[in-house]
Enzyme design. Sequence first.
Site, mmCIF file in Angstrom:
data_model
loop_
_atom_site.group_PDB
_atom_site.id
_atom_site.type_symbol
_atom_site.label_atom_id
_atom_site.label_comp_id
_atom_site.label_asym_id
_atom_site.label_seq_id
_atom_site.Cartn_x
_atom_site.Cartn_y
_atom_site.Cartn_z
ATOM 1 C CG ASP A 118 -2.014 -1.237 0.839
ATOM 2 O OD1 ASP A 118 -2.672 -0.960 -0.026
ATOM 3 O OD2 ASP A 118 -2.621 -1.455 2.360
ATOM 4 C CG ASP A 178 -7.871 -2.972 -3.910
ATOM 5 O OD1 ASP A 178 -7.772 -4.171 -4.497
ATOM 6 O OD2 ASP A 178 -7.860 -2.616 -2.639
HETATM 7 N N1 GLY Z 1 -7.474 -1.183 -0.723
HETATM 8 C C1 GLY Z 1 -8.465 -1.303 0.153
HETATM 9 C C2 GLY Z 1 -9.605 -0.890 -0.452
HETATM 10 O O1 GLY Z 1 -9.973 -0.534 -1.214
HETATM 11 O O2 GLY Z 1 -10.180 -1.277 0.771
#
Ligand code: GLY
Length: 396
Positions: A118, A178
């Site tokens: 992330d 993501d």
């Molecule tokens: N990356 C986490 C979400 O979009 O909830």
Amino acid sequence: MIRVSFFIMGFTLLFIACKPGDEKKKDSVSNEDEINNLIKKRYSKFLDYELDSTAFARSYNPKTNTIKKVPSSNWTSGFFAGNFWQIYRLTGDDSFKESAKAWTAFVEREKYNDRTHDMGFKIFCSYGNGLKVEANKAYEDIIVKSAKTLATRFDENIGSIRSWDWNEDVWQFPVIIDNMMNLELLFEATKISGDSTFHKIAERHAVTTLKNHFREDGSTWHVLDYDTISGNVRARVTHQGIHDDSAWARGQAWAINGFTTTYRYTKDKRFLNRAVATANYFINHKNLPEDGIPYWDFDHPDIPNTSRDVSAAAIVASGLTELYQYTKDDTFINYSKKVAESLKSTGYILPEDLDVPFILDHSFGDWSHKVEMDEPIVYGDYYFLELLIRLKALGF
Ligand code: GLY
């Protein structure tokens, strides 16, 4: 560490749980000054909060009347800092710039955190936004260091950056859609440092995602698990969608926005075509409501009796302002404009007199943990602000 008490001002409020779409466009904030003043008013409540390196505001729970606070290691920390930068960009109010700097500084430690993919959300949404405001060598160095750390999660054999380290009994090498949103950090790190390694890793990750993550209809799976020896796909599943083969709305949004950004840096038409196909899937879906704000999963069996996801709409709408510039396809910018109008309307934007320091209601967090299902969430606000900035830059 600064000891904190992130105190919540007299939440003796009545949280008006308007059903989204109910009052569609009946009562909306349409003029630019009005919307900017409302945004300032809402976020100025956060200006009063004590700085706390372990307490980035993430969401508001109307049932318990509390703000969820998270440390910098949480994937959402950069959005909180980023929102101050973006409000400064929208309004020119210096107090937001000061808060932006302070909260951004608290994210720096994440440049060493190699246990997560992330990095882009945390570092680029904070430091990257700071660089849009003014040149800063220290910020650039932090971005490059963060890219180096993120690059350690890249597997040459698989051609992807590993997303998660948990659930090791089930997954060998999980990659979630993501993850496309972390590539901008890598592309920018190459631009800053001249080291092409980061750009190459980002491009390779996008090619692998392009090859494996998408269905015939244009939608994306959420989680792919790769075999660490052969590099082949072992499973295509979900973690946050309603079922493995459903179209989780925010996952589609990450794909559209992420591939559009990747096209910006590579000019590879395959990435552009991918963004276009998934955008068309999203905006033409039979289950997308008239106001453009999707249900949190396009395949939820209870539609229309399930929650919307404002964050998914804002991520897509912001991405489509850019996709429109590459394609000149009016349907894309029309969707962006429609979402901006919907989100400024009663039912989505929080009313002026409500003592809750977020901007928008009705984002959807995480079905897998049954948390933040239909609440104000920091990333809904982040992409809404980005959408407003981008529309303004285009003269809309
Ligand atoms: N990356 C986490 C979400 O979009 O909830």
